[in-house]
Design a protein around this motif. Structure first.
Motif: not given
Length: 338
Positions: A53, A62-63, A66-67, A69-70, A80, A82, A95, A100
């Protein structure tokens, strides 16, 4: 992990092509040029096994990806990594804090990319297998606990019920009733596991009273009623939620809605909900089962008895729910008819 699928997310197609050329010989590579598209792909089956990502993307960086997704249980397990030119310590710390597993810096080193991807896929695979084993062991322990509880309940029932299946049937009846109420799954599970111990106090009653083929008289009936308090004493002195509920049930399942029950003469909502549910389940199964002092009643007669004693012996709202569950209750009765 053989045939693993890697999702590469970057708003620059050249970066996607570069990473794809590094990985496509060993993995299935998917691509997304935006955070929104990445979330859409990750939400579909089959889900990617890993996501590479980019951090610096327009609209959704991307942050944030990711948040999101989690925070979704269906994608939270996907590792993930980065891939970014942002190499400051605070960026890497941020990250890792949001979930990540690693950072790869641009411009990428193909050998490093392959090594990191291989390592984290292996770790992810191991973690999922460990989680599966833990879930399996937890299920086995829960099953064993239930069998121990049922056996403990049957140890008491065996004295006046040749098969001991009463505790199994009435625990399922109780669960079916509770499932119609606004209570948590955890509470329902506690009730299901606690209810088999409702008559554990019968262990303290002599056989001559328990197995008497006729009506109990005088002191015999006084002694029989003490089984509620015996059971509560046996189950007292623990911090366990399960045993505390079992104690409440053992003590109060012979209380009556109108206050004429025993041992304390509790009335209405003073009686714990767990005991009010078990009272209906226990009486229905007792009536429809053969006992030393009586033949089995028909289902129709047992249901009529419960209806006649709604608002007297039983919580009337729970009697209504009992009727709703009756088809499933009868299925359980047939399944555990021994």
């Amino acid at each position: 992990m053989q045939n693993a699928a890697i999702l590469v997310v970057d708003d620059n197609p050249e970066n996607i092509n570069l990473l794809s050329s590094v990985l496509r010989h060993d993995y299935k590579v998917k691509a997304a040029t935006s955070g929104a598209r990445a979330l859409e792909i990750a939400s579909r089956q089959p889900r990617p096994d890993m996501i590479l990502l980019d951090v610096m993307m327009p609209e959704m960086d991307g942050y944030e990806v990711c948040e999101r997704l989690k925070s979704d249980p269906t994608t939270a397990y996907i590792p993930v990594i980065f891939v970014t030119a942002k190499i400051a310590v605070e960026d890497e710390t941020r990250g890792l804090n949001i979930g990540a597993v690693d950072y790869i810096t641009k411009p990428i080193n193909p050998t490093l990319v392959k090594a990191r991807v291989k390592t984290h896929l292996a770790l992810s695979d191991q973690n999922r297998e460990l989680a599966r084993q833990v879930a399996q062991k937890t299920e086995e322990l829960a099953h064993t606990r239930l069998k121990v509880i049922q056996t403990l309940g049957r140890a008491a029932e065996y004295k006046d019920n040749e098969t001991g299946m009463h505790v199994i049937r009435m625990s399922y009846y109780s669960k079916l009733i509770a499932q119609q109420l606004d209570v948590s799954e955890e509470w329902i599970d506690l009730l299901f596991n606690a209810s088999p111990m409702h008559d554990i106090g019968k262990i303290g009653i002599v056989d001559a009273i328990l197995k008497k083929p006729g009506r109990l008289e005088g002191e015999e009936w006084v002694e029989m009623k003490r089984h509620s308090e015996y059971g509560a004493d046996i189950l007292s002195g623990h911090d366990s939620e399960l045993l505390n509920m079992a104690r409440d049930i053992a003590l109060a399942h012979h209380e009556k809605w109108d206050g004429t029950g025993y041992p304390k003469g509790l009335k209405g909502d003073e009686i714990p909900l767990s005991a009010r549910i078990v009272a209906i389940a226990d009486v229905f199964d007792a009536l429809t089962s053969e006992r030393p002092y009586k033949p089995a009643w028909s289902v129709e007669d047992a249901v009529a008895f419960i209806d006649q004693h709604a608002n007297i012996h039983f919580d009337p709202a729970l009697v209504d729910i009992f009727h709703q569950c009756l088809p499933q209750i009868l299925e359980v009765r047939d399944q555990f008819s021994g």
